[in-house]
Motif scaffolding. Structure first.
Motif, PDB file in Angstrom:
ATOM      1  N   HIS A   1     -53.813 -17.107  19.900  1.00 46.35           N
ATOM      2  CA  HIS A   1     -54.353 -16.559  18.667  1.00 46.35           C
ATOM      3  C   HIS A   1     -53.865 -17.428  17.517  1.00 46.35           C
ATOM      4  O   HIS A   1     -52.984 -18.268  17.683  1.00 46.35           O
ATOM      5  CB  HIS A   1     -53.898 -15.112  18.466  1.00 46.35           C
ATOM      6  CG  HIS A   1     -54.129 -14.224  19.648  1.00 46.35           C
ATOM      7  ND1 HIS A   1     -55.340 -13.618  19.899  1.00 46.35           N
ATOM      8  CD2 HIS A   1     -53.299 -13.856  20.655  1.00 46.35           C
ATOM      9  CE1 HIS A   1     -55.245 -12.896  21.004  1.00 46.35           C
ATOM     10  NE2 HIS A   1     -54.023 -13.033  21.492  1.00 46.35           N
ATOM     11  N   GLU A   2     -54.403 -17.211  16.339  1.00 43.31           N
ATOM     12  CA  GLU A   2     -54.043 -17.982  15.159  1.00 43.31           C
ATOM     13  C   GLU A   2     -53.671 -17.030  14.033  1.00 43.31           C
ATOM     14  O   GLU A   2     -54.319 -15.999  13.844  1.00 43.31           O
ATOM     15  CB  GLU A   2     -55.228 -18.853  14.737  1.00 43.31           C
ATOM     16  CG  GLU A   2     -55.014 -19.636  13.454  1.00 43.31           C
ATOM     17  CD  GLU A   2     -56.269 -20.396  13.038  1.00 43.31           C
ATOM     18  OE1 GLU A   2     -56.526 -20.471  11.812  1.00 43.31           O
ATOM     19  OE2 GLU A   2     -56.977 -20.895  13.931  1.00 43.31           O
ATOM     20  N   GLY A   3     -52.612 -17.356  13.291  1.00 40.33           N
ATOM     21  CA  GLY A   3     -52.211 -16.490  12.189  1.00 40.33           C
ATOM     22  C   GLY A   3     -51.198 -17.153  11.283  1.00 40.33           C
ATOM     23  O   GLY A   3     -50.620 -18.192  11.613  1.00 40.33           O
TER      24      GLY A   3
ATOM     25  N   ALA B   1     -50.509 -20.945  12.334  1.00 48.19           N
ATOM     26  CA  ALA B   1     -49.972 -21.439  13.597  1.00 48.19           C
ATOM     27  C   ALA B   1     -50.569 -20.645  14.748  1.00 48.19           C
ATOM     28  O   ALA B   1     -51.146 -19.566  14.563  1.00 48.19           O
ATOM     29  CB  ALA B   1     -48.449 -21.314  13.602  1.00 48.19           C
ATOM     30  N   ARG B   2     -50.402 -21.155  15.962  1.00 48.98           N
ATOM     31  CA  ARG B   2     -50.821 -20.445  17.156  1.00 48.98           C
ATOM     32  C   ARG B   2     -49.729 -19.458  17.581  1.00 48.98           C
ATOM     33  O   ARG B   2     -48.547 -19.744  17.453  1.00 48.98           O
ATOM     34  CB  ARG B   2     -51.089 -21.426  18.295  1.00 48.98           C
ATOM     35  CG  ARG B   2     -52.243 -22.378  18.050  1.00 48.98           C
ATOM     36  CD  ARG B   2     -53.554 -21.686  18.195  1.00 48.98           C
ATOM     37  NE  ARG B   2     -54.666 -22.627  18.014  1.00 48.98           N
ATOM     38  CZ  ARG B   2     -55.830 -22.286  17.520  1.00 48.98           C
ATOM     39  NH1 ARG B   2     -56.057 -21.024  17.168  1.00 48.98           N
ATOM     40  NH2 ARG B   2     -56.799 -23.178  17.382  1.00 48.98           N
ATOM     41  N   TRP B   3     -50.169 -18.302  18.097  1.00 48.94           N
ATOM     42  CA  TRP B   3     -49.227 -17.352  18.666  1.00 48.94           C
ATOM     43  C   TRP B   3     -49.851 -16.724  19.901  1.00 48.94           C
ATOM     44  O   TRP B   3     -51.072 -16.764  20.093  1.00 48.94           O
ATOM     45  CB  TRP B   3     -48.823 -16.278  17.663  1.00 48.94           C
ATOM     46  CG  TRP B   3     -49.941 -15.403  17.157  1.00 48.94           C
ATOM     47  CD1 TRP B   3     -50.768 -15.648  16.098  1.00 48.94           C
ATOM     48  CD2 TRP B   3     -50.332 -14.129  17.694  1.00 48.94           C
ATOM     49  NE1 TRP B   3     -51.650 -14.615  15.932  1.00 48.94           N
ATOM     50  CE2 TRP B   3     -51.413 -13.663  16.897  1.00 48.94           C
ATOM     51  CE3 TRP B   3     -49.881 -13.338  18.751  1.00 48.94           C
ATOM     52  CZ2 TRP B   3     -52.044 -12.445  17.135  1.00 48.94           C
ATOM     53  CZ3 TRP B   3     -50.513 -12.121  18.994  1.00 48.94           C
ATOM     54  CH2 TRP B   3     -51.579 -11.687  18.190  1.00 48.94           C
ATOM     55  N   SER B   4     -48.997 -16.174  20.738  1.00 53.80           N
ATOM     56  CA  SER B   4     -49.474 -15.532  21.963  1.00 53.80           C
ATOM     57  C   SER B   4     -48.725 -14.232  22.162  1.00 53.80           C
ATOM     58  O   SER B   4     -47.753 -13.933  21.456  1.00 53.80           O
ATOM     59  CB  SER B   4     -49.272 -16.452  23.175  1.00 53.80           C
ATOM     60  OG  SER B   4     -47.890 -16.701  23.381  1.00 53.80           O
ATOM     61  N   GLY B   5     -49.165 -13.455  23.147  1.00 53.24           N
ATOM     62  CA  GLY B   5     -48.519 -12.180  23.431  1.00 53.24           C
ATOM     63  C   GLY B   5     -49.306 -11.026  22.870  1.00 53.24           C
ATOM     64  O   GLY B   5     -50.423 -11.176  22.364  1.00 53.24           O
TER      65      GLY B   5
END
Length: 306
Positions: A101-103, A49-53
Motif C-alpha cells: 500500500h502507499e501512504g 512510502a510503501r507499507w504492508s500489513g
C-alpha cells in the motif's frame, strides 16, 4: 548510542533510532554502511512510502541497499543492533507488491510503531526541505546535498544551508475556574474545535508568542504560561511547542479572521459536547489532542475527532 524515548500520546514525537549525526561527514563510513547487507532503506516519493500489513498494524516497506532505486541517500540513523537506516528520495515509488500500500504521515502517523514513525517523520521533513531549497539564498546558484542529506552546500559561494525548522506555539487556554477555551477557524466544518496556535516571530520569545497570538485571535490576556511538550510537524517544516496558558479573566473577543468562534468548557460540559457530537476534537496525530487530554484528565474517545 543515543536513542530518544518515545513521548506518550504524541504520534509524531517517537523514535527508536540513534540519529548517528557524528557519521554524516564521514563518507567512508557512509559508503561502508550502505554496502552492508543488513542496511535498510526507506524509499520516499513526494512524502509517501510503501507499507504492508493490516490497516491497524502497518509496517513500512524497507528494502536492502542493493534493491534501492537510484536517488539521493539520506542517513536516518542506527538501531540498537547497529543496523543503519537510510532514506532514498525518488520521483515515483516502485510498483507495490501484491500486499503493498502507499501512504504518508497523515494516514500512517498514529498507526506505525516507534521505529517506523520516527523514520517517516525524519525522512518526510528532509524531503520537504530539500524540495524547496534547491538554490542558494545568498547567490542564487544550485545547491548540492551534503552531510548525508542534512546540509545543502553551494559550490559557487561555499555557503552551507541547514534544514529549516519553523517554531510554532500551540496552547490550551485555562481560566481561574480551570475551564478550557477552544476555538473554531472560519474555514473549518461545523463542530470542529481545537486549541490555538501561531508561528513565533523574529525577536520574540515563546512566551511572548503565546501571549501575542492569544490576544490577536481571541482577545485573551494571559498571566502565565507553562511549557508541556513539543512535536515535530513536517507539513512542511514546523516544530510545535505546546503550552498551557492562563487567562487573567474569561473575556473573549474573536478576531473573525483566524478564529470565528471561541467557547469556554468545564470538563462536564466538554464531555457532554463530545457525547452529543456537538464538538469534534483534534485527532491523535496532533499535539492539540495531547494538550486537551492533559487538562481533561484522560484519553478522549477515539471515535470523536475530525
Amino acid at each position: 548510542m543515543i536513542r530518544p524515548k518515545p513521548v506518550a500520546g504524541q504520534a509524531l514525537a517517537r523514535s527508536a533510532l540513534d540519529r548517528a549525526s557524528e557519521h554524516r561527514l564521514d563518507q567512508a563510513w557512509l559508503d561502508a554502511a550502505w554496502a552492508r547487507p543488513d542496511t535498510r532503506v526507506l524509499v520516499l516519493a513526494q512524502g509517501r512510502a510503501r507499507w504492508s500489513g493490516e490497516a491497524g498494524e502497518p509496517r513500512l516497506v524497507l528494502v536492502d541497499a542493493a534493491s534501492a532505486p537510484v536517488g539521493e541517500r539520506r542517513l536516518l540513523g542506527l538501531d540498537a543492533a547497529g543496523v543503519a537506516y537510510f532514506a532514498v528520495d525518488v520521483e515515483k515509488l516502485p510498483e507495490p507488491a501484491e500486499d503493498g500500500h502507499e501512504g504518508g504521515l497523515r494516514e500512517l502517523g498514529t498507526l506505525l510503531d516507534d521505529r517506523d514513525a520516527g523514520l517517516l517523520v525524519h525522512a518526510t521533513g528532509l524531503h520537504h526541505w530539500h524540495r524547496t531549497h534547491r538554490f542558494c539564498a545568498r547567490c542564487g546558484q544550485p545547491t548540492e546535498s551534503a552531510a548525508a542529506g542534512h546540509v545543502r552546500r553551494c559550490p559557487a559561494c561555499g555557503t552551507e544551508h541547514y534544514p529549516r525548522t519553523d517554531p510554532a506555539v500551540i496552547m490550551l487556554v485555562l481560566d481561574r475556574d480551570d475551564r478550557c477555551l477552544l476555538g473554531r477557524q472560519p474555514q473549518w466544518p461545523e463542530r470542529r474545535w481545537s486549541t490555538f496556535a501561531g508561528f513565533v516571530e523574529p525577536g520574540e520569545s515563546l512566551e511572548q508568542a503565546v501571549a501575542r497570538e492569544l490576544h490577536e485571535e481571541v482577545g485573551v490576556v494571559t498571566s502565565a504560561t507553562t511549557y508541556v511538550a513539543s512535536q515535530p510537524w513536517p507539513f512542511p517544516s514546523s516544530l510545535m511547542l505546546g503550552f498551557l496558558a492562563y487567562a487573567v479573566d474569561d473575556r473573549v473577543h474573536v478576531d473573525g479572521e483566524e478564529i470565528a468562534e471561541a467557547r469556554w468548557f468545564t470538563r462536564a460540559e466538554f464531555k457532554e459536547a463530545m457525547d452529543t457530537g456537538e464538538v469534534l476534537t483534534p485527532g491523535s496525530l496532533s499535539i492539540a489532542r495531547y494538550l486537551i487530554e492533559q487538562w481533561y484528565g484522560g484519553p478522549l474517545d477515539e471515535g470523536n475527532h475530525w
